[in-house]
Design a protein around this motif. Structure first.
Motif, short mmCIF file in Angstrom:
data_model
loop_
_atom_site.label_atom_id
_atom_site.label_comp_id
_atom_site.label_asym_id
_atom_site.label_seq_id
_atom_site.Cartn_x
_atom_site.Cartn_y
_atom_site.Cartn_z
N ALA A 168 53.99 31.15 31.98
CA ALA A 168 55.21 31.48 32.71
C ALA A 168 55.06 32.80 33.46
O ALA A 168 55.55 32.95 34.59
CB ALA A 168 56.39 31.55 31.74
N GLU A 169 54.38 33.77 32.85
CA GLU A 169 54.15 35.05 33.52
C GLU A 169 53.32 34.86 34.78
O GLU A 169 53.62 35.45 35.83
CB GLU A 169 53.45 36.01 32.56
CG GLU A 169 54.31 36.54 31.44
CD GLU A 169 53.52 37.40 30.49
OE1 GLU A 169 52.29 37.56 30.69
OE2 GLU A 169 54.12 37.91 29.52
N ARG A 170 52.27 34.05 34.68
CA ARG A 170 51.41 33.84 35.85
C ARG A 170 52.18 33.18 36.98
O ARG A 170 52.07 33.55 38.15
CB ARG A 170 50.19 32.99 35.47
CG ARG A 170 49.25 33.64 34.48
CD ARG A 170 47.89 32.94 34.45
NE ARG A 170 47.98 31.53 34.08
CZ ARG A 170 47.94 31.08 32.81
NH1 ARG A 170 47.84 31.95 31.81
NH2 ARG A 170 47.99 29.79 32.55
N ALA A 171 53.00 32.18 36.62
CA ALA A 171 53.77 31.46 37.64
C ALA A 171 54.78 32.39 38.31
O ALA A 171 54.93 32.38 39.54
CB ALA A 171 54.48 30.27 37.02
N ALA A 172 55.44 33.21 37.51
CA ALA A 172 56.44 34.13 38.06
C ALA A 172 55.79 35.17 38.95
O ALA A 172 56.28 35.49 40.03
CB ALA A 172 57.22 34.79 36.93
N GLN A 173 54.66 35.71 38.49
CA GLN A 173 53.98 36.71 39.31
C GLN A 173 53.45 36.10 40.60
O GLN A 173 53.48 36.74 41.66
CB GLN A 173 52.84 37.35 38.51
CG GLN A 173 52.25 38.59 39.14
CD GLN A 173 53.21 39.76 39.07
OE1 GLN A 173 54.32 39.69 39.56
NE2 GLN A 173 52.75 40.86 38.46
N GLY A 174 52.98 34.87 40.52
CA GLY A 174 52.52 34.20 41.73
C GLY A 174 53.64 34.07 42.75
O GLY A 174 53.43 34.29 43.96
N ARG A 175 54.83 33.71 42.29
CA ARG A 175 55.98 33.60 43.20
C ARG A 175 56.30 34.94 43.82
O ARG A 175 56.59 35.02 45.02
CB ARG A 175 57.19 33.05 42.44
CG ARG A 175 57.10 31.58 42.10
CD ARG A 175 58.43 31.04 41.60
NE ARG A 175 58.82 31.61 40.32
CZ ARG A 175 58.46 31.10 39.14
NH1 ARG A 175 57.70 30.01 39.08
NH2 ARG A 175 58.87 31.66 38.01
N ARG A 176 56.26 36.01 43.00
CA ARG A 176 56.59 37.33 43.54
C ARG A 176 55.55 37.78 44.56
O ARG A 176 55.88 38.31 45.61
CB ARG A 176 56.66 38.37 42.40
CG ARG A 176 57.76 38.14 41.38
CD ARG A 176 59.17 38.07 42.02
NE ARG A 176 59.39 39.17 42.92
CZ ARG A 176 59.82 39.02 44.16
NH1 ARG A 176 60.05 37.82 44.67
NH2 ARG A 176 60.00 40.08 44.91
N LEU A 177 54.27 37.58 44.27
CA LEU A 177 53.22 38.02 45.20
C LEU A 177 53.30 37.24 46.51
O LEU A 177 53.16 37.82 47.60
CB LEU A 177 51.85 37.85 44.55
CG LEU A 177 51.54 38.84 43.41
CD1 LEU A 177 50.25 38.44 42.70
CD2 LEU A 177 51.44 40.27 43.96
N ARG A 178 53.54 35.93 46.42
CA ARG A 178 53.67 35.13 47.65
C ARG A 178 54.86 35.58 48.47
O ARG A 178 54.81 35.65 49.70
CB ARG A 178 53.77 33.65 47.31
CG ARG A 178 52.45 33.02 46.84
CD ARG A 178 52.52 31.50 46.83
NE ARG A 178 53.52 31.02 45.88
CZ ARG A 178 53.27 30.81 44.60
NH1 ARG A 178 52.07 31.04 44.11
NH2 ARG A 178 54.23 30.36 43.79
N ASP A 179 55.95 35.91 47.77
CA ASP A 179 57.14 36.36 48.46
C ASP A 179 56.90 37.68 49.16
O ASP A 179 57.27 37.89 50.32
CB ASP A 179 58.30 36.47 47.48
CG ASP A 179 59.60 36.86 48.15
OD1 ASP A 179 60.09 36.06 48.97
OD2 ASP A 179 60.12 37.94 47.87
N LEU A 180 56.25 38.61 48.46
CA LEU A 180 55.98 39.93 49.04
C LEU A 180 55.02 39.84 50.23
O LEU A 180 55.09 40.62 51.17
CB LEU A 180 55.41 40.86 47.98
CG LEU A 180 56.40 41.28 46.86
CD1 LEU A 180 55.67 42.04 45.77
CD2 LEU A 180 57.53 42.12 47.43
N ALA A 181 54.11 38.86 50.15
CA ALA A 181 53.14 38.67 51.24
C ALA A 181 53.69 37.82 52.38
O ALA A 181 53.00 37.62 53.40
CB ALA A 181 51.87 38.04 50.68
N GLY A 182 54.90 37.29 52.18
CA GLY A 182 55.50 36.46 53.22
C GLY A 182 54.91 35.08 53.31
O GLY A 182 55.01 34.42 54.36
#
Length: 263
Positions: A246-260
């Motif tokens: 769950a941590e990996r999935a959540a961090q992936g969403r945040r990084l993709r969001d920050l990178a646009g």
């Protein structure tokens, strides 16, 4: 900041909104903010009326007590005007009784939505339903004079307004059982020591402490807070490996969001 906007004011509940912070106030200090089905419906309505811009909700009670619990009128034969008495409900079908209690519980469930962080600012008595309402929130700031108690068992009942799960999560099974079975008071020092309270302050600093905590919560980006809250709230029911996933999935969403990056 925008001016304070009153969104709802009914049956002992007032909801005001100031930008990203909403305040839900219990407004019947003459009865120590005793609770009734009408008040529970108003609390449910307050949750549904929250604007999407709200990130933090502060729950407070006017007067000397946060909430003294269920109004004892509920146990009289006549009950509340326009409401079936609890005695009438008990005489009805099991399915109807279950549905009615489920409706009452809705007033206590929305405070832990992932899109908001809720703070209970608690002073004086928080008894029974009042204790459970404070437990419904994510965080609790308490005054030095706070007195928590779960009195339902002493009355031959059980706590049924969603308070048992957070109580056990915060203080553990053994202490939760002892608190409920004895109906004793839990004061500020014990509340802070056992995790029931995040912070203890003098009574005259309670509102200021809630404002300070609200400001601190608003300092982080909203999406990061939402993801973090979802991670933490689900951690108890997940295995260690599932939580890592769950941590990996959540961090992936945040990084993709920050990178646009969009899917």
């Amino acid at each position: 900041m925008t001016s304070l906007d009153s969104v709802l004011d009914q049956d002992g509940v007032r909801l005001t909104v100031d930008d990203a912070v909403a305040t839900v106030s219990l407004t019947n200090p003459a009865k120590r903010n005793a609770q009734s089905p009408a008040l529970w419906r108003a609390l449910t309505a307050a949750g549904r009326a929250l604007p999407g811009s709200v990130r933090v909700v502060v729950l407070r009670g006017e007067g000397k007590s946060f909430s003294a619990g269920l109004d004892r009128q509920a146990f009289t034969p006549e009950g509340f005007d326009g409401e079936p008495s609890f005695l009438d409900l008990a005489r009805g079908s099991e399915s109807d009784l279950d549905a009615t209690i489920a409706e009452y519980q809705e007033a206590f469930t929305w405070w832990r939505r992932n899109d908001i962080v809720s703070i209970a600012a608690v002073q004086g008595h928080a008894i029974g339903a009042g204790f459970q309402l404070a437990l419904a929130c994510d965080l609790r700031i308490v005054a030095e004079d706070v007195q928590f108690a779960m009195r339902e068992t002493s009355l031959g009942l059980v706590p049924d307004l969603t308070g048992t799960h957070p109580l056990v999560s915060l203080v553990g099974y053994a202490r939760a059982l002892e608190i409920c079975a004895t109906g004793r008071f839990v004061h500020a020092e014990e509340a802070e020591r056992t995790g029931l309270a995040n912070l203890v302050v003098p009574a005259d600093q309670l509102d200021e402490a809630a404002r300070d905590l609200s400001a601190a919560l608003l300092a982080a980006p909203r999406d990061a807070v939402i993801e973090t809250k979802a991670l933490l709230s689900g951690a108890v029911s997940r295995t260690y490996e599932d939580q890592r996933t769950a941590e990996r999935a959540a961090q992936g969403r945040r990084l993709r969001d920050l990178a646009g990056v969009t899917d």
